[in-house]
Design a protein around this motif. Structure first.
Motif, PDB file in Angstrom:
ATOM      1  N   ALA A  49       4.333   7.545 -12.218  1.00  0.00           N
ATOM      2  CA  ALA A  49       3.570   8.298 -13.220  1.00  0.00           C
ATOM      3  C   ALA A  49       2.708   7.375 -14.075  1.00  0.00           C
ATOM      4  O   ALA A  49       1.546   7.679 -14.349  1.00  0.00           O
ATOM      5  CB  ALA A  49       4.522   9.100 -14.106  1.00  0.00           C
ATOM      6  N   LEU A  50       3.240   6.244 -14.493  1.00  0.00           N
ATOM      7  CA  LEU A  50       2.503   5.337 -15.372  1.00  0.00           C
ATOM      8  C   LEU A  50       1.447   4.531 -14.635  1.00  0.00           C
ATOM      9  O   LEU A  50       0.317   4.380 -15.106  1.00  0.00           O
ATOM     10  CB  LEU A  50       3.482   4.382 -16.071  1.00  0.00           C
ATOM     11  N   LEU A  51       1.796   4.015 -13.454  1.00  0.00           N
ATOM     12  CA  LEU A  51       0.902   3.102 -12.738  1.00  0.00           C
ATOM     13  C   LEU A  51       0.031   3.784 -11.689  1.00  0.00           C
ATOM     14  O   LEU A  51      -0.937   3.202 -11.214  1.00  0.00           O
ATOM     15  CB  LEU A  51       1.721   1.990 -12.079  1.00  0.00           C
ATOM     16  N   GLY A  52       0.411   4.983 -11.288  1.00  0.00           N
ATOM     17  CA  GLY A  52      -0.388   5.703 -10.297  1.00  0.00           C
ATOM     18  C   GLY A  52      -0.147   5.263  -8.871  1.00  0.00           C
ATOM     19  O   GLY A  52      -0.927   5.606  -7.980  1.00  0.00           O
ATOM     20  N   VAL A  53       0.911   4.501  -8.633  1.00  0.00           N
ATOM     21  CA  VAL A  53       1.283   4.089  -7.275  1.00  0.00           C
ATOM     22  C   VAL A  53       2.784   4.288  -7.129  1.00  0.00           C
ATOM     23  O   VAL A  53       3.527   4.172  -8.106  1.00  0.00           O
ATOM     24  CB  VAL A  53       0.924   2.616  -6.966  1.00  0.00           C
ATOM     25  N   PRO A  54       3.251   4.585  -5.924  1.00  0.00           N
ATOM     26  CA  PRO A  54       4.702   4.722  -5.756  1.00  0.00           C
ATOM     27  C   PRO A  54       5.401   3.383  -5.996  1.00  0.00           C
ATOM     28  O   PRO A  54       4.852   2.317  -5.688  1.00  0.00           O
ATOM     29  CB  PRO A  54       4.867   5.187  -4.310  1.00  0.00           C
ATOM     30  N   ALA A  55       6.590   3.448  -6.564  1.00  0.00           N
ATOM     31  CA  ALA A  55       7.348   2.227  -6.834  1.00  0.00           C
ATOM     32  C   ALA A  55       7.567   1.428  -5.552  1.00  0.00           C
ATOM     33  O   ALA A  55       7.595   0.194  -5.588  1.00  0.00           O
ATOM     34  CB  ALA A  55       8.680   2.564  -7.494  1.00  0.00           C
ATOM     35  N   SER A  56       7.686   2.096  -4.430  1.00  0.00           N
ATOM     36  CA  SER A  56       7.902   1.396  -3.158  1.00  0.00           C
ATOM     37  C   SER A  56       6.727   0.483  -2.802  1.00  0.00           C
ATOM     38  O   SER A  56       6.908  -0.511  -2.104  1.00  0.00           O
ATOM     39  CB  SER A  56       8.150   2.398  -2.028  1.00  0.00           C
ATOM     40  N   ALA A  57       5.532   0.779  -3.306  1.00  0.00           N
ATOM     41  CA  ALA A  57       4.365  -0.067  -3.031  1.00  0.00           C
ATOM     42  C   ALA A  57       4.477  -1.424  -3.724  1.00  0.00           C
ATOM     43  O   ALA A  57       3.822  -2.381  -3.323  1.00  0.00           O
ATOM     44  CB  ALA A  57       3.086   0.634  -3.468  1.00  0.00           C
ATOM     45  N   LEU A  58       5.319  -1.509  -4.755  1.00  0.00           N
ATOM     46  CA  LEU A  58       5.492  -2.756  -5.496  1.00  0.00           C
ATOM     47  C   LEU A  58       6.746  -3.514  -5.082  1.00  0.00           C
ATOM     48  O   LEU A  58       6.989  -4.615  -5.565  1.00  0.00           O
ATOM     49  CB  LEU A  58       5.557  -2.463  -6.997  1.00  0.00           C
ATOM     50  N   SER A  59       7.523  -2.945  -4.188  1.00  0.00           N
ATOM     51  CA  SER A  59       8.779  -3.561  -3.766  1.00  0.00           C
ATOM     52  C   SER A  59       8.547  -4.973  -3.231  1.00  0.00           C
ATOM     53  O   SER A  59       7.739  -5.188  -2.342  1.00  0.00           O
ATOM     54  CB  SER A  59       9.431  -2.697  -2.690  1.00  0.00           C
ATOM     55  N   GLY A  60       9.240  -5.933  -3.822  1.00  0.00           N
ATOM     56  CA  GLY A  60       9.124  -7.326  -3.390  1.00  0.00           C
ATOM     57  C   GLY A  60       7.806  -7.970  -3.756  1.00  0.00           C
ATOM     58  O   GLY A  60       7.502  -9.061  -3.289  1.00  0.00           O
ATOM     59  N   GLN A  61       7.020  -7.351  -4.612  1.00  0.00           N
ATOM     60  CA  GLN A  61       5.683  -7.842  -4.956  1.00  0.00           C
ATOM     61  C   GLN A  61       5.568  -8.123  -6.452  1.00  0.00           C
ATOM     62  O   GLN A  61       6.275  -7.538  -7.263  1.00  0.00           O
ATOM     63  CB  GLN A  61       4.614  -6.782  -4.602  1.00  0.00           C
ATOM     64  N   ALA A  62       4.642  -8.970  -6.790  1.00  0.00           N
ATOM     65  CA  ALA A  62       4.183  -9.169  -8.163  1.00  0.00           C
ATOM     66  C   ALA A  62       2.668  -9.112  -8.087  1.00  0.00           C
ATOM     67  O   ALA A  62       2.063  -9.680  -7.181  1.00  0.00           O
ATOM     68  CB  ALA A  62       4.650 -10.500  -8.723  1.00  0.00           C
ATOM     69  N   ALA A  63       2.052  -8.388  -9.003  1.00  0.00           N
ATOM     70  CA  ALA A  63       0.601  -8.201  -8.963  1.00  0.00           C
ATOM     71  C   ALA A  63       0.052  -8.144 -10.381  1.00  0.00           C
ATOM     72  O   ALA A  63       0.793  -7.900 -11.338  1.00  0.00           O
ATOM     73  CB  ALA A  63       0.261  -6.909  -8.220  1.00  0.00           C
ATOM     74  N   ASP A  64      -1.230  -8.347 -10.506  1.00  0.00           N
ATOM     75  CA  ASP A  64      -1.882  -8.220 -11.799  1.00  0.00           C
ATOM     76  C   ASP A  64      -1.999  -6.741 -12.147  1.00  0.00           C
ATOM     77  O   ASP A  64      -2.325  -5.918 -11.290  1.00  0.00           O
ATOM     78  CB  ASP A  64      -3.271  -8.869 -11.761  1.00  0.00           C
ATOM     79  N   LEU A  65      -1.721  -6.408 -13.395  1.00  0.00           N
ATOM     80  CA  LEU A  65      -1.802  -5.018 -13.853  1.00  0.00           C
ATOM     81  C   LEU A  65      -3.157  -4.402 -13.525  1.00  0.00           C
ATOM     82  O   LEU A  65      -3.227  -3.250 -13.085  1.00  0.00           O
ATOM     83  CB  LEU A  65      -1.543  -4.957 -15.365  1.00  0.00           C
ATOM     84  N   ALA A  66      -4.239  -5.145 -13.711  1.00  0.00           N
ATOM     85  CA  ALA A  66      -5.583  -4.616 -13.454  1.00  0.00           C
ATOM     86  C   ALA A  66      -5.786  -4.239 -11.990  1.00  0.00           C
ATOM     87  O   ALA A  66      -6.556  -3.325 -11.692  1.00  0.00           O
ATOM     88  CB  ALA A  66      -6.640  -5.620 -13.882  1.00  0.00           C
TER      89      ALA A  66
END
Length: 86
Positions: A49-66
């Motif tokens: 809801a906050l980021l607009g991407v499923p949490a699974s898309a960030l699994s094992g990742q670190a990315a810039d907020l922008a």
């Protein structure tokens, strides 16, 4: 901020405002000097809801907020401009 997975040698990636998903292996976040910030731990539905991407898309990742949520790219400046915390 600089982030690197615990099992990947080499130069870490650099981020202005970092967003990270759940990791199965250790990950390291480092910073130079002092910092101010906000740390949020979100449930998978809240992350979506906050980021607009499923949490699974960030699994094992670190990315810039922008890169993850372009509409929030100016959040670091907005927070820095705050004189106080509610």
């Amino acid at each position: 901020w600089a982030a690197s997975p615990g099992d990947s040698p080499g130069s870490p990636e650099r981020f202005r405002a970092v967003v990270a998903g759940l990791h199965l292996d250790p990950a390291e976040l480092r910073q130079r000097g002092g910092t101010r910030g906000v740390w949020l731990t979100l449930s998978p539905p809240a992350a979506a809801a906050l980021l607009g991407v499923p949490a699974s898309a960030l699994s094992g990742q670190a990315a810039d907020l922008a890169d993850v949520a372009p509409a929030m790219a100016n959040l670091p400046e907005r927070l820095a401009d705050c004189r106080s915390w509610p």
